[in-house]
Write an enzyme that holds these catalytic residues in place. Structure first.
Site, PDB file in Angstrom:
ATOM      1  N   ARG A 188      -2.456  -1.503   7.645  1.00  0.00           N
ATOM      2  CA  ARG A 188      -3.405  -1.819   6.533  1.00  0.00           C
ATOM      3  C   ARG A 188      -4.932  -1.241   6.943  1.00  0.00           C
ATOM      4  O   ARG A 188      -5.924  -2.011   6.426  1.00  0.00           O
ATOM      5  CB  ARG A 188      -3.301  -3.141   5.910  1.00  0.00           C
ATOM      6  N   ARG A 199      -8.814  -3.654   2.036  1.00  0.00           N
ATOM      7  CA  ARG A 199     -10.113  -4.429   1.536  1.00  0.00           C
ATOM      8  C   ARG A 199     -11.061  -5.066   2.489  1.00  0.00           C
ATOM      9  O   ARG A 199     -12.193  -5.183   2.095  1.00  0.00           O
ATOM     10  CB  ARG A 199      -9.587  -5.792   0.748  1.00  0.00           C
ATOM     11  N   ARG A 221     -11.887   1.539  -4.780  1.00  0.00           N
ATOM     12  CA  ARG A 221     -11.022   0.517  -5.504  1.00  0.00           C
ATOM     13  C   ARG A 221     -12.003   0.076  -6.869  1.00  0.00           C
ATOM     14  O   ARG A 221     -10.933   0.104  -7.828  1.00  0.00           O
ATOM     15  CB  ARG A 221     -10.549  -0.606  -4.486  1.00  0.00           C
ATOM     16  N   ASP A 279       1.709   2.359  -2.283  1.00  0.00           N
ATOM     17  CA  ASP A 279       2.099   0.876  -2.278  1.00  0.00           C
ATOM     18  C   ASP A 279       3.658   0.946  -2.116  1.00  0.00           C
ATOM     19  O   ASP A 279       4.320   1.692  -2.420  1.00  0.00           O
ATOM     20  CB  ASP A 279       1.849   0.085  -3.568  1.00  0.00           C
ATOM     21  N   TYR A 339      12.140  -7.444  -2.985  1.00  0.00           N
ATOM     22  CA  TYR A 339      11.231  -7.281  -4.076  1.00  0.00           C
ATOM     23  C   TYR A 339      11.997  -7.333  -5.410  1.00  0.00           C
ATOM     24  O   TYR A 339      11.553  -7.693  -6.315  1.00  0.00           O
ATOM     25  CB  TYR A 339      10.210  -6.069  -3.736  1.00  0.00           C
TER      26      TYR A 339
END
Lengths: 345, 345
Positions: free
Chosen positions: B25, B29, B38, B75, B151
């Site tokens: 990652r 963020r 973003r 993603d 998922y």
């Protein structure tokens, strides 16, 4: 005497007629009778703190499921609240605590006198012991020091345990001092439960699975060992539950407990091999099996029994039963274990 | 050529000048530059689906942190959406998918053509490969079949994975058919990424840690192995990440991958021993160390390096970097690994 039953015999790795079974969170929301008592209590903490209500829900699964042991209904955070942390439960959100993240904040806590500051727990134990079938043992419990510390430091539940781990990495001595205070608290709290009448103790180190093997050895294990050493002389079997213990299973066995309650990830055969038969094993059915219907329950329960040691096995789930589990599934499981686990002695 | 760098050499267990490092990652963020891009994109899926924005965030950590590899920004659920599942991201809640819980529902999905149905991913790869320093390899990725299945079945993230496990226990053949379709999807998706220009592939089996060793062997491993076997001939190293792989580490190595990316729970020394040096290892610093300040980062990074194999180690975290990690901590880590990991060759 509750001392004669198959649960306590299995804890001591003695021969039994059939495999004893109980279910983590057996007094819980999946039971309509629990939900009824809970709704009479109003909120969750009132249920924990009102001895006759706590007694009522403790007894329900014994009658409904025919399990071989009752476990005191209470909350893991009760002794932490008694140390001086503010505790609130909000519906659907889980517990919130005033967080403790520095030595100074930890210094404001105290080791509570369990008879005075959590007297309602001891009253519940005494009441349950009077109301419960004398042949059915009652298990007392406490969180283990590391798991209680993580709740305190995070101020509730957590996914990342970031504040707890940051403290462990950054100030190991300060964190160890907090663990020491929690160990003293757990020792006093468990001793009082034994005095009040429980026949066994389970320590829940639910969140220790977030730790590396090294951190488990350095922090969780010494504090658990301290508790176990101090409680040994009371003569009741001590069970340790860690969710996710596979990385350090040998260390959990080295804590000195009588029984390891293991999750579903490793077979009981592998757990037995890794712990060299030094402890009894409790577990380890995946709770999700209970959604599979009777045939799946029979098959998977049979598989757990086939992998279990012949002496020294208490059947349980590998984790607490979920709130939407069908009651009939839990009933079927208990019946199946008693039937399939029958020994020829 | 990106093939000459230390990252790819370490994947092949060849000697390197110093330990290569990247961070799961790393395009995320915690970087102000990521948050700016973003916010220009508007929503998360637009960021994933707009090649020049995906390219921009992929390149950011290479420049800011000086890591040894870039990883495609995308993603994990992009190929699943292309199979026919509706996908929505809601702020602060994570992904929601139309859930697939029966053979019939699975029958409505299809194996997508990655060039046509996820063309924006391949366009992003081509663009990144043009913009990125030619010496820096680009890692493509996909979820592994089991994690993608979980998922789909849960309709998003989950704590208990109850529907997935209920399906596995109740209808193993039906669940295997779903895994087969996902394996085909992953194979086509990864092949297209290699064709578009990635130099390595990472398979994320993020949630497989919920499985028992037996279920990992029965479901996750065969589907991962199928993917790995089909991709081997492409000649790029394949990395497998499982969070919580300690119960079945030997099996993850038996999948045929070149590199195992391991979490922080077991030391690299123990992982190396259990996998008999058959694979390179990636990892495994606890991401929480990055909150500890420079001295803690140095000490803990040094510890990971000391436990790592001399050849065949890519430094990384044991899990993705958290959104509130200080950027300087990540920068310090990369610098420290390059300095402390220097080999005398």
């Amino acid at each position: 005497m509750p001392g004669d039953g198959r649960f306590l015999k299995a804890c001591r790795r003695q021969p039994v007629d059939t495999t004893p079974v109980w279910i983590m969170r057996q007094a819980g929301r999946y039971l309509p009778q629990y939900r009824a008592t809970r709704s009479r209590a109003g909120d969750f903490l009132t249920l924990c703190k009102t001895p006759d209500l706590a007694c009522e829900v403790t007894l329900q699964p014994v009658q409904i499921l025919k399990v071989d042991a009752a476990i005191l209904f209470s909350d893991i955070l009760i002794p932490v609240e008694a140390m001086g942390a503010d505790l609130v439960f909000t519906e659907g959100e889980g517990p919130k605590l005033s967080s403790v993240r520095t030595r100074q904040e930890a210094g404001r806590l105290h080791v509570p006198d369990p008879r005075l500051e959590t007297g309602f727990v001891m009253d519940a134990v005494k009441l349950i012991r009077r109301e419960l079938d004398p042949m059915v043992p009652l298990i007392g419990f406490s969180g283990a020091p590391f798991t209680l510390a993580s709740y305190l430091v995070e101020g509730g539940g957590s996914k990342s345990f970031r504040h707890t781990l940051a403290w462990m990495y950054g100030d190991p001595e300060g964190f160890t001092a907090l663990l020491d205070m929690l160990a003293e608290t757990v020792i006093a709290y468990c001793s009082a439960q034994v005095e009040a009448g429980v026949q066994a103790l389970q320590l829940f180190d639910t969140w220790a699975g977030v730790l590396s093997r090294r951190l488990y050895r350095e922090f969780a294990l010494p504090s658990t060992r301290k508790v176990v050493q101090a409680l040994k002389h009371l003569g009741v079997p001590i069970i340790l539950y860690v969710n996710g213990s596979a990385p350090f299973l040998e260390e959990t066995a080295a804590s000195g407990v009588d029984v390891l309650s293991v999750d579903w990830r490793l077979s009981l055969a592998e757990s037995w091999e890794r712990t060299r038969g030094a402890v009894a094993l409790q577990g380890n059915l995946d709770p999700m099996v209970l959604y599979g219907g009777p045939a799946v329950i029979e098959r998977e329960a049979g598989r757990v029994l086939a992998e279990a040691p012949l002496q020294g096995h208490i059947f349980n789930l590998g984790h607490g039963i979920l709130p939407d589990t069908p009651v009939e599934a839990a009933q079927h499981l208990v019946e199946a274990v008693h039937r399939l686990g029958r020994k020829e002695i």
